[in-house]
Motif scaffolding. Structure first.
Motif, PDB file in Angstrom:
ATOM      1  N   GLU A   8       0.832  -1.207   0.000  1.00  0.00           N
ATOM      2  CA  GLU A   8       0.000   0.000   0.000  1.00  0.00           C
ATOM      3  C   GLU A   8       0.864   1.253   0.000  1.00  0.00           C
ATOM      4  OE1 GLU A   8      -4.005  -1.411   2.438  1.00  0.00           O
ATOM      5  OE2 GLU A   8      -2.196  -0.822   3.552  1.00  0.00           O
ATOM      6  N   ALA A   9       1.884   1.262   0.860  1.00  0.00           N
ATOM      7  CA  ALA A   9       2.766   2.431   0.940  1.00  0.00           C
ATOM      8  C   ALA A   9       3.518   2.632  -0.367  1.00  0.00           C
ATOM      9  CB  ALA A   9       3.749   2.251   2.097  1.00  0.00           C
ATOM     10  N   ALA A  10       3.990   1.532  -0.968  1.00  0.00           N
ATOM     11  CA  ALA A  10       4.752   1.624  -2.220  1.00  0.00           C
ATOM     12  C   ALA A  10       3.870   2.122  -3.361  1.00  0.00           C
ATOM     13  CB  ALA A  10       5.357   0.276  -2.566  1.00  0.00           C
ATOM     14  N   LYS A  11       2.649   1.606  -3.457  1.00  0.00           N
ATOM     15  CA  LYS A  11       1.738   2.052  -4.520  1.00  0.00           C
ATOM     16  C   LYS A  11       1.384   3.526  -4.363  1.00  0.00           C
ATOM     17  CE  LYS A  11      -0.452  -2.302  -5.884  1.00  0.00           C
ATOM     18  NZ  LYS A  11      -1.710  -3.082  -5.965  1.00  0.00           N
ATOM     19  N   LEU A  12       1.149   3.955  -3.127  1.00  0.00           N
ATOM     20  CA  LEU A  12       0.833   5.364  -2.892  1.00  0.00           C
ATOM     21  C   LEU A  12       2.028   6.243  -3.238  1.00  0.00           C
ATOM     22  CD1 LEU A  12      -1.174   7.466  -1.912  1.00  0.00           C
ATOM     23  CD2 LEU A  12      -0.402   7.012   0.443  1.00  0.00           C
ATOM     24  N   PHE A  13       3.229   5.786  -2.895  1.00  0.00           N
ATOM     25  CA  PHE A  13       4.438   6.532  -3.222  1.00  0.00           C
ATOM     26  C   PHE A  13       4.581   6.705  -4.729  1.00  0.00           C
ATOM     27  CE2 PHE A  13       8.940   6.156  -4.515  1.00  0.00           C
ATOM     28  CZ  PHE A  13       9.423   7.342  -3.993  1.00  0.00           C
ATOM     29  N   ILE A  14       4.383   5.642  -5.480  1.00  0.00           N
ATOM     30  CA  ILE A  14       4.481   5.734  -6.939  1.00  0.00           C
ATOM     31  C   ILE A  14       3.410   6.673  -7.490  1.00  0.00           C
ATOM     32  CG2 ILE A  14       4.210   4.440  -9.103  1.00  0.00           C
ATOM     33  CD1 ILE A  14       6.883   4.000  -7.709  1.00  0.00           C
ATOM     34  N   HIS A  15       2.196   6.572  -6.977  1.00  0.00           N
ATOM     35  CA  HIS A  15       1.108   7.447  -7.432  1.00  0.00           C
ATOM     36  C   HIS A  15       1.443   8.912  -7.179  1.00  0.00           C
ATOM     37  CE1 HIS A  15      -2.956   8.849  -8.264  1.00  0.00           C
ATOM     38  NE2 HIS A  15      -2.946   9.478  -7.090  1.00  0.00           N
ATOM     39  N   GLU A  16       2.077   9.189  -6.045  1.00  0.00           N
ATOM     40  CA  GLU A  16       2.395  10.576  -5.678  1.00  0.00           C
ATOM     41  C   GLU A  16       3.633  11.104  -6.398  1.00  0.00           C
ATOM     42  OE1 GLU A  16       0.735  10.440  -1.048  1.00  0.00           O
ATOM     43  OE2 GLU A  16       2.861  10.107  -1.487  1.00  0.00           O
ATOM     44  N   GLN A  17       4.659  10.256  -6.533  1.00  0.00           N
ATOM     45  CA  GLN A  17       5.954  10.730  -7.021  1.00  0.00           C
ATOM     46  C   GLN A  17       6.234  10.411  -8.490  1.00  0.00           C
ATOM     47  OE1 GLN A  17       7.977  12.576  -5.137  1.00  0.00           O
ATOM     48  NE2 GLN A  17       6.544  12.471  -3.409  1.00  0.00           N
ATOM     49  N   PHE A  18       5.648   9.335  -9.023  1.00  0.00           N
ATOM     50  CA  PHE A  18       5.934   8.911 -10.392  1.00  0.00           C
ATOM     51  C   PHE A  18       4.638   8.548 -11.124  1.00  0.00           C
ATOM     52  CE2 PHE A  18       9.661   7.925  -7.825  1.00  0.00           C
ATOM     53  CZ  PHE A  18      10.688   8.506  -8.555  1.00  0.00           C
ATOM     54  N   THR A  36      12.817  -6.665   8.773  1.00  0.00           N
ATOM     55  CA  THR A  36      13.119  -6.432  10.182  1.00  0.00           C
ATOM     56  C   THR A  36      12.589  -5.053  10.566  1.00  0.00           C
ATOM     57  OG1 THR A  36      15.252  -5.335   9.779  1.00  0.00           O
ATOM     58  CG2 THR A  36      15.252  -7.753   9.874  1.00  0.00           C
ATOM     59  N   ALA A  37      12.855  -4.659  11.798  1.00  0.00           N
ATOM     60  CA  ALA A  37      12.376  -3.364  12.277  1.00  0.00           C
ATOM     61  C   ALA A  37      12.994  -2.205  11.507  1.00  0.00           C
ATOM     62  CB  ALA A  37      12.673  -3.219  13.766  1.00  0.00           C
ATOM     63  N   THR A  38      14.142  -2.442  10.866  1.00  0.00           N
ATOM     64  CA  THR A  38      14.816  -1.360  10.145  1.00  0.00           C
ATOM     65  C   THR A  38      14.738  -1.513   8.621  1.00  0.00           C
ATOM     66  OG1 THR A  38      16.934  -2.544  10.292  1.00  0.00           O
ATOM     67  CG2 THR A  38      16.432  -0.959  12.048  1.00  0.00           C
ATOM     68  N   SER A  39      13.929  -2.445   8.142  1.00  0.00           N
ATOM     69  CA  SER A  39      13.829  -2.665   6.694  1.00  0.00           C
ATOM     70  C   SER A  39      13.211  -1.462   5.994  1.00  0.00           C
ATOM     71  CB  SER A  39      12.976  -3.904   6.397  1.00  0.00           C
ATOM     72  OG  SER A  39      13.643  -5.078   6.770  1.00  0.00           O
ATOM     73  N   ASP A  40      13.661  -1.237   4.769  1.00  0.00           N
ATOM     74  CA  ASP A  40      13.063  -0.187   3.947  1.00  0.00           C
ATOM     75  C   ASP A  40      12.357  -0.832   2.756  1.00  0.00           C
ATOM     76  OD1 ASP A  40      15.127  -0.985   2.302  1.00  0.00           O
ATOM     77  OD2 ASP A  40      16.330   0.812   2.610  1.00  0.00           O
ATOM     78  N   LEU A  41      11.757   0.005   1.940  1.00  0.00           N
ATOM     79  CA  LEU A  41      11.104  -0.457   0.712  1.00  0.00           C
ATOM     80  C   LEU A  41      12.040  -0.196  -0.455  1.00  0.00           C
ATOM     81  CD1 LEU A  41       7.451   0.906   1.182  1.00  0.00           C
ATOM     82  CD2 LEU A  41       8.441  -1.255   1.986  1.00  0.00           C
ATOM     83  N   ARG A  55      19.327   7.272  -7.956  1.00  0.00           N
ATOM     84  CA  ARG A  55      18.899   6.538  -6.758  1.00  0.00           C
ATOM     85  C   ARG A  55      18.648   7.564  -5.665  1.00  0.00           C
ATOM     86  NH1 ARG A  55      22.486   1.874  -3.635  1.00  0.00           N
ATOM     87  NH2 ARG A  55      21.350   1.897  -1.653  1.00  0.00           N
ATOM     88  N   GLU A  56      17.591   7.359  -4.894  1.00  0.00           N
ATOM     89  CA  GLU A  56      17.255   8.330  -3.856  1.00  0.00           C
ATOM     90  C   GLU A  56      16.720   7.602  -2.620  1.00  0.00           C
ATOM     91  OE1 GLU A  56      14.873  12.601  -3.440  1.00  0.00           O
ATOM     92  OE2 GLU A  56      14.368  11.225  -5.061  1.00  0.00           O
ATOM     93  N   SER A  57      17.093   8.131  -1.447  1.00  0.00           N
ATOM     94  CA  SER A  57      16.598   7.611  -0.172  1.00  0.00           C
ATOM     95  C   SER A  57      15.718   8.669   0.472  1.00  0.00           C
ATOM     96  CB  SER A  57      17.763   7.283   0.767  1.00  0.00           C
ATOM     97  OG  SER A  57      18.638   6.348   0.175  1.00  0.00           O
ATOM     98  N   LEU A  58      14.538   8.258   0.933  1.00  0.00           N
ATOM     99  CA  LEU A  58      13.604   9.206   1.521  1.00  0.00           C
ATOM    100  C   LEU A  58      12.605   8.485   2.407  1.00  0.00           C
ATOM    101  CD1 LEU A  58      10.999  10.180  -1.195  1.00  0.00           C
ATOM    102  CD2 LEU A  58      12.834   8.600  -1.668  1.00  0.00           C
ATOM    103  N   ILE A  59      11.824   9.248   3.149  1.00  0.00           N
ATOM    104  CA  ILE A  59      10.759   8.721   3.992  1.00  0.00           C
ATOM    105  C   ILE A  59       9.430   9.112   3.366  1.00  0.00           C
ATOM    106  CG2 ILE A  59       9.713   8.676   6.286  1.00  0.00           C
ATOM    107  CD1 ILE A  59      12.503   7.610   6.343  1.00  0.00           C
ATOM    108  N   SER A  60       8.538   8.133   3.212  1.00  0.00           N
ATOM    109  CA  SER A  60       7.224   8.416   2.631  1.00  0.00           C
ATOM    110  C   SER A  60       6.198   7.439   3.193  1.00  0.00           C
ATOM    111  CB  SER A  60       7.280   8.299   1.104  1.00  0.00           C
ATOM    112  OG  SER A  60       6.018   8.559   0.518  1.00  0.00           O
ATOM    113  N   ASN A  61       5.066   7.962   3.598  1.00  0.00           N
ATOM    114  CA  ASN A  61       3.961   7.141   4.097  1.00  0.00           C
ATOM    115  C   ASN A  61       4.384   6.215   5.231  1.00  0.00           C
ATOM    116  OD1 ASN A  61       2.197   8.179   1.977  1.00  0.00           O
ATOM    117  ND2 ASN A  61       3.373   6.872   0.590  1.00  0.00           N
TER     118      ASN A  61
END
Length: 237
Positions: A8-18, A36-41, A55-61
């Motif tokens: 859900e977070a990944a789809k929303l991110f793509i909808h918002e950013q790409f 794990t507790a520190t995993s990213d998408l 390549r970019e690192s960011l926080i979203s949703n």
């Protein structure tokens, strides 16, 4: 606040950013069920409007996100780059990726990634095997002779990197870095991976070098044992 699911977070991110991208895939540990507790998408985006990759690192949703943005030309360039260095990071993300924005091109790039993963990295030449054998011997001799605990720790670190690379590349298997060293060894041979971890545990916990020495010698023996005398690089014959 309840965090969105990875998809859900990944789809929303793509909808918002790409919103105009041709395709997008969610890969990484959340797809493999290893988060794990520190995993990213980890998200791969294909956008033919772009002239170059980034390549970019960011926080979203509520999620840390690593996004790898390519057009088809740059994607295939990175496939080749990863192939040559024997670390198929992008191929794995594409192969395991769940489509976030579907497109026929996804089947094509998944097929290309899977073929590369199946076939393995380039074969080492006999001269490369010989050179790597020498470097591994040199590091092992340093460890055996070291009387400084601090120095020995970092010599052992170097041996771990060299040994995993030697075992995997001499058998045409992909290598890794950091946590992927053990994962790559386990994919190749679970028993060897177990022996590898045990040898370094014995050193780090007990200051016992002998299991590392035994393991390195067992690997080198297949290729003629330790190598020092007679080795040269660049000498005219």
């Amino acid at each position: 606040m309840i965090r969105l699911s990875p998809i859900e977070a990944a789809k929303l991110f793509i909808h918002e950013q790409f919103p105009t991208c041709q395709a997008a895939l969610l890969g990484g540990s959340v797809v493999r069920g290893e988060e794990t507790a520190t995993s990213d998408l980890d998200i791969v985006v294909i956008d033919e409007h772009l002239q170059t990759e980034y390549r970019e690192s960011l926080i979203s949703n509520g999620w840390p996100i690593e996004v790898f943005v390519h057009n088809m030309k740059t994607l295939r360039h990175y496939f080749q780059s990863d192939y040559k260095r024997a670390r198929p990071s992008l191929q794995k993300m594409v192969s395991e990726g769940i489509p976030l924005v579907d497109h026929p091109i996804i089947d094509t790039i998944k097929r290309e990634a899977n073929h590369m993963l199946r076939d393995g990295p380039p074969e080492w030449s006999a001269e490369t095997v010989r050179m790597k054998r020498y470097f591994l011997t040199d590091a092992l001799d340093d460890l055996i002779g070291s009387t400084n605990r601090g120095e020995s720790i970092f010599i052992a670190n170097s041996i771990g990197e060299l040994l995993h690379e030697f075992v995997l590349r001499s058998n045409r298997h992909w290598i890794g870095s950091s946590k992927w060293i053990v994962r790559a060894l386990h994919e190749y041979d679970p028993q060897f991976a177990k022996e590898f971890v045990y040898a370094f545990e014995q050193f780090y916990r007990e200051d016992d070098k002998m299991e590392i020495v035994r393991l390195v010698d067992s690997v080198l023996q297949i290729h003629g044992g330790r190598l020092f005398e007679g080795f040269s690089v660049g000498k005219d014959h």
